[in-house]
Design a protein around this motif. Structure first.
Motif, short mmCIF file in Angstrom:
data_model
loop_
_atom_site.label_atom_id
_atom_site.label_comp_id
_atom_site.label_asym_id
_atom_site.label_seq_id
_atom_site.Cartn_x
_atom_site.Cartn_y
_atom_site.Cartn_z
N SER A 158 26.65 45.98 -6.32
CA SER A 158 25.31 45.22 -6.75
C SER A 158 24.87 44.23 -5.89
CB SER A 158 25.25 45.48 -8.08
OG SER A 158 25.42 46.83 -8.32
N ALA A 159 25.75 43.70 -6.02
CA ALA A 159 25.31 42.14 -5.31
C ALA A 159 24.96 42.11 -3.73
CB ALA A 159 26.16 40.98 -5.58
N LYS A 160 25.72 42.44 -3.64
CA LYS A 160 25.57 43.00 -1.55
C LYS A 160 24.79 43.95 -1.15
CE LYS A 160 29.95 42.49 -0.40
NZ LYS A 160 31.73 42.63 -0.30
N SER A 161 23.46 44.39 -2.32
CA SER A 161 22.94 45.82 -1.53
C SER A 161 21.61 45.29 -2.65
CB SER A 161 22.88 47.04 -2.10
OG SER A 161 23.22 46.80 -3.63
N ALA A 162 20.37 46.10 -3.08
CA ALA A 162 18.93 45.57 -2.73
C ALA A 162 19.29 46.57 -4.74
CB ALA A 162 18.52 46.56 -2.13
N GLY A 163 19.46 47.38 -4.84
CA GLY A 163 19.75 48.03 -6.13
C GLY A 163 21.12 47.59 -6.40
N LEU A 164 21.30 48.40 -7.96
CA LEU A 164 22.82 48.35 -8.54
C LEU A 164 23.56 50.10 -7.91
CD1 LEU A 164 21.56 48.55 -12.90
CD2 LEU A 164 22.69 46.59 -10.96
N LYS A 165 24.53 49.97 -8.17
CA LYS A 165 25.77 50.41 -7.71
C LYS A 165 26.65 51.16 -8.88
CE LYS A 165 24.21 50.88 -3.37
NZ LYS A 165 23.91 51.52 -2.08
N THR A 166 27.10 52.20 -8.96
CA THR A 166 28.15 52.89 -9.96
C THR A 166 29.03 52.95 -9.07
OG1 THR A 166 25.74 53.60 -11.17
CG2 THR A 166 28.33 54.55 -11.53
N LYS A 167 30.66 52.44 -9.70
CA LYS A 167 31.64 52.35 -9.31
C LYS A 167 32.04 54.46 -9.29
CE LYS A 167 33.70 48.88 -11.61
NZ LYS A 167 34.69 48.64 -12.73
#
Length: 413
Positions: free
Chosen positions: A218-227
């Motif tokens: 998520s820190a490397k992208s513009a939005g939240l990411k889910t495992k």
């Protein structure tokens, strides 16, 4: 508006003049009684001729605007007459779409309101067919006691109705992966997440738990990411609905309705059990709903399935090959089609060769399978593709691969 305008009015005026002349020259109680008895009849008729139904209003009300195929719809017409003059009879014609008109005893209704200033009439539309419907016009017709004056009025009263496809409750659905079974519990899924390996990340979807968020991604992208866990990959289901006109022969063929109903049932089961589910539906306009697991996804799928027709000219096999490359890793591609031929077997075998999970729902209907189709079933069984034969609109509530496998062993003579 009066019909016919001149003859009715002329007759009323002649009778009024005749009774007056009769009373004037004959004299006496009887002659004048005839004139005064006819006078209110003439007055009401003349009022209807000049004013008609201009002040009468009608409103259409339905008990629901979203239905499921097979349900009944109650339609209520509320009429308000601002005048105190009586309406001996009133004919109401509700101009329904042709498919709905055939399923009701109305919508032409005859009532006798007389001096009622507000009243309502109700009719029902039985066994609603799937689809999107709009009707706009209401027609009112009335007249006097003797049929000398008739008045009609058209009211623009718009109404929309959306009928979702019929669906069935599926208790369990297993095609070699028990995570699609109805016996899965949330605790079991949570426990398996703790021991499974994280193999990637995907975009955050409403409903994902906080513990599943991949903070580094998520820190490397513009939005939240889910495992995305190793076992989670098998939770995704993409339904491929065959809408090729050539496969059915008719845009509203019963087999196509079975396919749409089955797609709705599978989507409802998948989302109810917290699996991600999407839909690929190529018709005149290609529609792709990416796999999601939030509750709103079911409404998106049902909304689309309410409108679909078997109107595709693009080959179903090409549709699958075009879209399957975009599926998330481990997604199960579920084909729904009435066609079981060499091309379909090659398509499914190709997916298996690519290490893609696939399942095939054969919308067979009530006919017997041909020897060639039996051979195709055997080939799919050998390749390891789960096949489900749908013979009627009421399919089994437990979709089990083992039941299908037993029929494969019966090679036609």
């Amino acid at each position: 508006m009066s019909s016919p305008p001149s003859r009715g009015l002329f007759t009323i005026l002649v009778l009024l003049f005749a009774t007056y002349v009769f009373g004037k020259f004959q004299g006496g109680f009887v002659s004048w009684f005839i004139f005064y008895a006819y006078l209110p009849v003439a007055a009401v008729s003349l009022f209807q001729y000049f004013f008609g139904l201009s002040g009468v209003t009608v409103t259409r009300k339905v008990d629901k605007t979203r239905c499921v195929a097979g349900e009944a719809l109650e339609v209520t017409l509320v009429i308000h007459n601002p005048y105190r003059l009586p309406l001996v009879y009133l004919v109401l014609k509700d101009h329904l779409p042709a498919k709905l008109k055939a399923r009701t005893s109305g919508p032409e209704l005859v009532v006798h309101p007389w001096f009622k200033r507000a009243f309502k009439v109700t009719y029902q539309i039985e066994n609603l067919p799937r689809g999107s419907y709009q009707w706009q016009r209401l027609e009112l017709l009335t007249g006097n006691w003797f049929g000398l004056i008739s008045c009609s009025k058209t009211v623009e009263e718009k109404q929309t109705l959306l009928v979702y496809p019929r669906y069935q409750e599926i208790v369990s659905w297993s095609f070699g992966n028990d995570l699609h079974s109805g016996m899965v519990r949330a605790a079991r899924v949570k426990k398996s997440e703790e021991t499974a390996s994280v193999i990637g990340a995907r975009d955050y979807a409403p409903g994902d738990r906080l513990a599943r968020i991949h903070w580094k991604a998520s820190a490397k992208s513009a939005g939240l990411k889910t495992k995305e866990f190793e076992h989670q990959v098998s939770h995704d289901v993409m339904l491929f609905l065959d809408r090729e006109r050539q496969a059915y022969g008719d845009a509203e063929h019963p087999l196509f309705e079975m396919a749409v109903s089955l797609a709705a049932s599978l989507a409802r089961y998948a989302l109810k059990h917290r699996f991600s589910c999407g839909l690929v539906s190529y018709g005149q306009t290609p529609v792709v709903l990416p796999p999601r697991r939030e509750s709103e996804q079911l409404y998106r799928i049902f909304e689309h399935l309410a409108h679909v027709k078997a109107d595709a000219t693009y080959a179903f096999g090409n549709t699958v090959l075009r879209e399957v490359v975009h599926l998330p890793r481990g997604t199960t591609a579920v084909m729904l089609s009435p066609v079981l031929n060499k091309q379909m077997v090659m398509l499914l075998a190709d997916l298996s060769y690519r290490k893609m999970k696939a399942a095939f729902f054969w919308i067979k209907g009530g006919r017997e399978a041909t020897p060639a189709e039996h051979q195709h079933l055997l080939l799919l069984h050998k390749v390891g593709i789960p096949v489900y034969t749908i013979a009627s609109a009421s399919f089994p509530s437990r979709l089990s691969r083992s039941e299908i496998d037993a029929s494969f062993a019966q090679t036609p003579s």
